[in-house]
Enzyme design. Structure first.
Site, PDB file in Angstrom:
ATOM      1  N   GLU C 141     -18.659  25.056  -4.191  1.00 37.51           N
ATOM      2  CA  GLU C 141     -17.502  25.531  -3.407  1.00 37.51           C
ATOM      3  C   GLU C 141     -17.731  26.915  -2.824  1.00 37.51           C
ATOM      4  O   GLU C 141     -17.018  27.876  -3.143  1.00 37.51           O
ATOM      5  CB  GLU C 141     -16.224  25.500  -4.255  1.00 37.51           C
ATOM      6  N   GLU C 312     -15.451  15.903  -6.286  1.00 35.96           N
ATOM      7  CA  GLU C 312     -14.462  16.142  -7.351  1.00 35.96           C
ATOM      8  C   GLU C 312     -13.156  15.490  -6.912  1.00 35.96           C
ATOM      9  O   GLU C 312     -12.570  15.870  -5.917  1.00 35.96           O
ATOM     10  CB  GLU C 312     -14.234  17.648  -7.578  1.00 35.96           C
TER      11      GLU C 312
END
Ligand code: ZN
Ligand code: ZN
Ligand code: ZN
Lengths: 645, 645, 645
Positions: C141, C312
């Protein structure tokens, strides 16, 4: 009587003469140039490049235009702040701020004073006697972006000296600040720091002195420029362009050093930012609140001791407010006429052409970035035509005076006591209620002579000095004091004998208790004029006077002794309106509630009417009156002028 | 039983004896002096000036008053922080804060510990055996202005040592903090920093340990003072004045070092600042919420192990809340009686006279700045008269205990999980609902003995230690646990076996999932007492127990095993009210919903009633009861006392 | 097609093989491990500990699982930042941030590049050819916690080099930035600083270049990792997991360096954080807004040039949003199917098991911290079963393209001009309105080929480059441009010839004025499809085209030239809906307003339906259609699949 702000450096040289020709053609007389141009005038340290500005001034002169030359000190060049990083200001959070915007300098910096002296002298030497140069503007919008107050080491040094001059001995300071409280005692002036980053709130006297100091530093800095310009430019005027709804700087002392005041009028942005009721913000989003421009005209007319310019007039949407609506069609003309009605000598539009790059690219001008005339251009054309047919008599004294205290916002910033207490909001309420009754208002500083006024409004004057007291004594008219007047002495103490302190000489009463209330908690007050709502602020008064208005619990909300009245509450507009009608009538005036968007203004025998509202209004004029502009039915955003019968 | 805070240093010496005389005349017994006076006691480093304080104490003594002497450490003088700038605290943003307010010191500063030792020793030596000195107050309002938590180098050093003592080895710390997560592993204690300015949120165990450390540093610092005072002032009490709705500091351990606890009661300001429904804030703006003062009386009675003073009682408008209304007439008397009803030994007003300068000039006192008595003065007079006619039996144990966990707000500050989750708000809801049913409440820390209570309320106890568990086991009464109880172990892990962790020994259930909800999302819960609304928080429970209340989807919201109950939601006041009525009745109590502004409190055989509401109420008393104060109809803001039949 | 994120280091080794067995049993194929594990892989500088990871990979491999290995660079160990504190980023306020969370590094740090090269090389060498390793995820991320933009010295150095490469000479930069404005002129690249902490707003071109630079630094950093991995892991994929509603980083260039894109799908948290109407937030609090996940699937499918994973997938309540509700039952299954319908190759749940310690302990997983399967586990089981019965055809091109410009949010962040202007909100409005009409949408970057699309939506494209213009020219379908398209050139100037700049080649019109409006100020627009409300933004257009929609004052709000349309306002959903219905029909599509919670998606001949609403809906299918999943009546949170007739 019209002008424009122009940045020749933003446009190709081959465009300049065409621009100048069209300015002249449009009927403009003045062109402001040069402020912000330091890096172009001095591209390298010590290497001056005058050629472009010489040429620009010459081109404008040839077209018959007069030049207002701005000193370029609001934007020191990068090489200068790199050489002397101490020039950069330090904010309240203790952070040294950076180059990359504007106003990146500390008013206390000795180096910056020297550099200012150097560049302003050079400018004065070169253009001070130029026949086309009518005058100078010092710097630009002192204090914008929160720059009046700097928290750097140099400011700390200067503040210590300022305190030493003010108090002479540290014992006097300790007494004045009440440093016996919380062990704040100082042994020397060197021990005093700037009042930021304290753990608990700083001492209010300390804060107030710091705000006074910071404001005076700006005046000192401006005077440095004024003196140089006066020396090199005999006979030319010097002015500065102040801002709207801005209180960090006391404009009055600074105004004394100028030939006249100027201000920058952006009614839409100010309306969006002011704490006004939401419905008024929406109603006037495209026109500005009808009292916003007028309030500042009246304020800066006082700062300029009767003389003022609008140096920057909003010509379309601006770029800096939370919302930037398009002005309703006709508003640029209306604003111009309104400025003139309030006595403006010149209205100068900001700017000739919208610049397509950098920070202000979304700020409209008289022309679009593609060189075509924008909407405002045509409104200015119409004003020029209309102006040709009308000669304006000198503005006279208004029947109503409003005492505006530049120190009051500092006092209330230090101790608002209630989260919603806002000095500007209270002053604006008083001003607006009077204007809605068709009353002209002169704004005056505390201590100004008050003779000739039928009614004097003092929304709140926390610190009443001898001179102000004498002026109230010598006033002929009725004087209405609002809450918290006389509530502090000069050192930010509650006066011995309690508020309203020195005003007790006029009003035999004591304010023995005050309270601030959450907005949702309203009370009724009642009196001969009816029942009204009040809130936010209430005072308890001890007096033998019999109250004219009473709170629901029977205690007094308004007191009168002779021609002096004291209002012990934050009034609703309705209450204040009813009160002012009564007082104005008693003073021999003829207050008339106007339709909500209509405003009137007298200039000599001419009466101006401005319709800020979206509905047509019928003017309150006798039949047979002679209209010089418009007629008795006023369309939205229209102006009318008639001769008083 | 009454006292006052007095600052002789703020007033002319010639005024002191007159002030003392009038205090005595009013019926006051105690006078707190001296906190904040360091710069006057030691105007230059090492040069002590005791004369003024000697004289002030003598004057008070002569008038028959007893003195509470504050140590002046909340306000180190300027010369001290200039000499040792390291004393100044560093805030969460990493900024070293400045002199100019108060509480400008770091609790971990070794230099400040030394200087504290020096000044407190001097004070103890001089006044420790003075016959007029009844006792001492250490410092003032530890932690005010966010000062419990400092982020300086010295705090970092001390925190590392504290961790080393706590964990012994860095591997244990790594395990306890779960530093395997996100590569947070430390190799030595020297690698650990303070948990501010991290890029993502800091480790919750790290944060919780830092909050524990910071609170313990305050206790350590206080103990330094207490030990000196005990050594030099045998037989004199030592107390400290805690604050309201303040959770950075765990007051219980600190209370163990004191003779009794004190607290500073400002019901109006606390009501403005607490997260209460807007309509309650307005309804009680001039009285304070009816449970605010009572809650703190009950809390600090526990902190003082049965003994407490109100060291500062609000006497009129204060200066520090967003809004500062005037108390409704009678409230100072009501608050005083209420404090006594809850067991206060002394109620001491802040302050004798409103000071006209410096930071607190807008804070009312018993006298106005012009020396005239203010409204509160006359209310105190009335209390004194009434007190003369009434002897107060010792307070007994309440029927209801509320377990207040000082660690819980830290846990939930670290991981609120829902934006509106607020421990104090939940605790206050439980307390208030019980009080509205006419139930007296003892507040106790986790682990306190619970025998004798018919009902034990545990609004939320995230970390359940052995001692607390045993206390629940040994409780005689019904024990109601609120949401998130047992949801963390001591290291801020979810317990093995899931929440409520150790409470599973009492309640055979597992919380397998939780959720936080936006305020607008409400659900219905239903049970034998009706249908209610719930929101903000919900839990999913796995158990063989059959639920007493069900959410709309049929899952359980309330469970019971024997005398233990678990509430798996944030309840509405209505739901909690219905539940407590049922449980209290089962416990043999007679809960009665009171009119909204009415509260009752037993002290021995005397029953006190307080009307916080603006309407008259009829008291729920049998006819023929003997009133010692007032009668069966209670006007707004009035007090009644009767003997229990 | 399913996977899971797993942290073996958080669990006892004896648990690993059991976990692996159950993963396989559940039907998962991929397991992501290793990101965040640097401190475990290299507990001391230079001492590598591969044993645990070797074993973990082996255990997973033995169970038949494929491993996705994350590089651990999002979490440099403490010893590394202590050794090189320059790695730590500096925030916009000028504060060096600290170790203790994650992402505590500056993308420009040369030392960190070196350390990254070292650890990624070691990882690549060890696992690059491991048969069980399917591929790699770089870092984690990028940009989370505001880390794209750092304000440190190293960034300043790198930015200066970047500028020098971009502009060649400082004169070109001065021209491009318009530094003639406000004396911002630079003499050398060394004079340029980062655009934070300026006194007034920084130069917009400066800011935009800095945002471009910062985004490119991330790409450069990622490429460093990709190149090492490609060298050591031939044939293995490399991906990165992007975030939702995150605009600091331009994902498209980064996507070009990857084999496919991944993203992390948390529909509930995103719904809570997005600027959506309050009633939609509440309605979809437990499901996520029905277009949130789909929007990102379509976005990252474009970033991955047709290929994407959900790395995710939210499996229950998360821990990081203001409110963290429990997903409605069925939502994990629904989200999974929806991802697949939009073309996801793999959906990987975050995480296998909720970890009971550290920052993310309140984040649900497929299992509870007590090892029991959590609700999502059973929903995944169901998906696995259903997947077995269905083979998914490759996704085709959608009929509608939406041009998403990663530079636009930077432009509008620099100059929003109106407080509510939000690029994502506008894009999401266009996307959502199309989806509510049952239209599939491909998201494409500006410049992508547009052939084959019946309708192209360009919500706003401020900077129109040659390539984008050509793509619009060559588009077959109708192209709708939203407000502010073409309003800036690449240097952040208003285009010569005014907006829409280069689009004037397609649309003969000029935007001569714009305005932003407060939310309460609404206007009507009217056209052939009815009357609608508009607000927030309006433009004035000069053109010979006759408008299709008009504002109340008669001026045009929508223009059309051939197949190109220009919308000169921020539309209401109703207006945009009516417009899209018309345009889609014209384009040969059959838009059908769907029930508010229903969404459809085609994948080859299969049609998927998702019911996000709390009410049953009847699917708009012809009778006799062949259902592969579910049927024509769709319960809340249910999925149906049928074959297109
Ligand atoms: Zn300074
Ligand atoms: Zn410290
Ligand atoms: Zn950096």
């Amino acid at each position: 009587m019209l002008g424009v702000c122009y940045y020749p450096e933003h446009w190709p040289r081959e465009r300049w003469s065409e621009d100048a020709r069209r300015m002249r053609e449009l009927g403009l007389a003045y062109v402001r140039v040069g402020e912000f141009a330091w890096a172009l005038l001095e591209p390298e340290p010590g290497r001056l490049d005058w050629a472009w500005l010489d040429e620009a001034v010459a081109v404008l002169a040839q077209a018959g235009l007069k030049v207002v030359l701005g000193t370029p000190t609001a934007t020191p060049p990068k090489w200068l702040v790199d050489r002397y990083p101490e020039i950069l200001p330090v904010d309240r959070e203790g952070r040294r701020r950076r180059f990359g915007g504007r106003r990146h300098y500390c008013f206390s910096s000795p180096v910056y004073h020297e550099e200012t002296r150097r560049i302003v002298t050079l400018l004065g030497e070169r253009y001070g006697k130029h026949p086309a140069v009518a005058g100078f503007q010092t710097d630009n919008e002192y204090g914008c972006h929160g720059t009046v107050r700097c928290y750097c080491e140099r400011c700390q040094d200067a503040f210590r000296k300022w305190l030493e001059e003010r108090y002479g001995s540290i014992d006097v300071l300790n007494e004045a600040w009440g440093t016996v409280f919380w062990s704040q005692r100082y042994r020397t002036f060197q021990e005093v720091e700037l009042p930021n980053l304290t753990v608990a709130e700083a001492n209010p006297s300390h804060l107030l002195d710091y705000y006074r100091f910071a404001s005076e530093q700006v005046r000192r800095y401006n005077r440095l420029q004024v003196e140089i310009l006066r020396a090199h430019a005999p006979g030319k005027f010097v002015t500065h362009n102040f801002m709207g709804f801005f209180t960090d700087l006391n404009p009055f002392p600074l105004g004394e050093d100028l030939d006249f005041a100027s201000w920058d009028s952006y009614p839409l942005g100010f309306t969006d930012l002011m704490p006004l009721p939401e419905e008024e913000k929406l109603r006037y989003a495209r026109t500005g609140h009808p009292d916003v421009a007028a309030f500042h005209h009246d304020l800066y007319r006082a700062v300029g001791r009767g003389r003022f310019w609008v140096m920057e007039q909003q010509p379309g949407p601006v770029n800096w407010a939370p919302h930037n609506p398009n002005p309703a069609p006709g508003m640029v003309r209306l604003w111009t006429w309104e400025a003139l009605a309030h006595g403006a000598e010149v209205v100068s539009y900001f700017r000739w052409r919208q610049v397509p790059f950098a920070q202000e690219q979304m700020h409209a001008g008289l022309h679009r970035p593609d060189y075509a005339p924008d909407a405002a251009f045509f409104e200015v054309q119409r004003v020029v035509e209309e102006l040709g047919a009308l000669s304006l008599p000198p503005p006279g004294q208004a029947p109503v005076a409003l005492v505006y205290d530049p120190e009051a916002p500092w006092v209330y910033e230090v101790q608002p006591h209630g989260a919603e207490w806002n000095y500007l909001a209270l002053v604006f309420l008083f001003y607006s209620v009077a204007r809605r009754l068709g009353l002209d208002v002169d704004i005056v500083p505390p201590g100004a002579a008050l003779q000739g006024y039928r009614l004097v409004l003092v929304p709140s004057l926390p610190i009443v000095r001898e001179k102000a007291l004498n002026a109230f004594r010598e006033a002929d008219g009725i004087v209405l004091f609002g809450p918290r007047s006389g509530s502090k002495n000069e050192n930010f103490h509650i006066p011995q004998g309690l508020p309203p302190g020195p005003l007790q000489a006029l009003l035999p009463l004591k304010v023995v208790r005050v309270e601030s209330l959450p907005p949702g908690l309203r009370e009724e007050v009642e009196g001969p004029w009816g029942r009204f709502s009040s809130g936010l602020w209430r005072e308890w008064v001890e007096t033998d006077l019999s109250p004219l208005l009473r709170f629901a619990d029977g205690l007094g909300a308004l007191f009168r002794a002779g021609r002096y009245l004291y209002l012990a509450a934050w009034p609703s507009p309705e209450l204040l309106g009813a009160l002012l009608v009564g007082l104005a009538q008693e003073g021999g005036l003829s207050p008339k509630p106007l339709p909500s968007g209509l405003r009137l203004r007298w200039r000599g025998h001419l009466v101006f009417a401005f319709n800020y509202g979206p509905e047509e209004v019928v003017l309150p004029v006798p039949s047979g009156v002679r209209f010089r502009l418009g007629g008795p039915r006023l369309s939205p955003y229209e102006v009318a002028v008639w001769e008083e019968g």
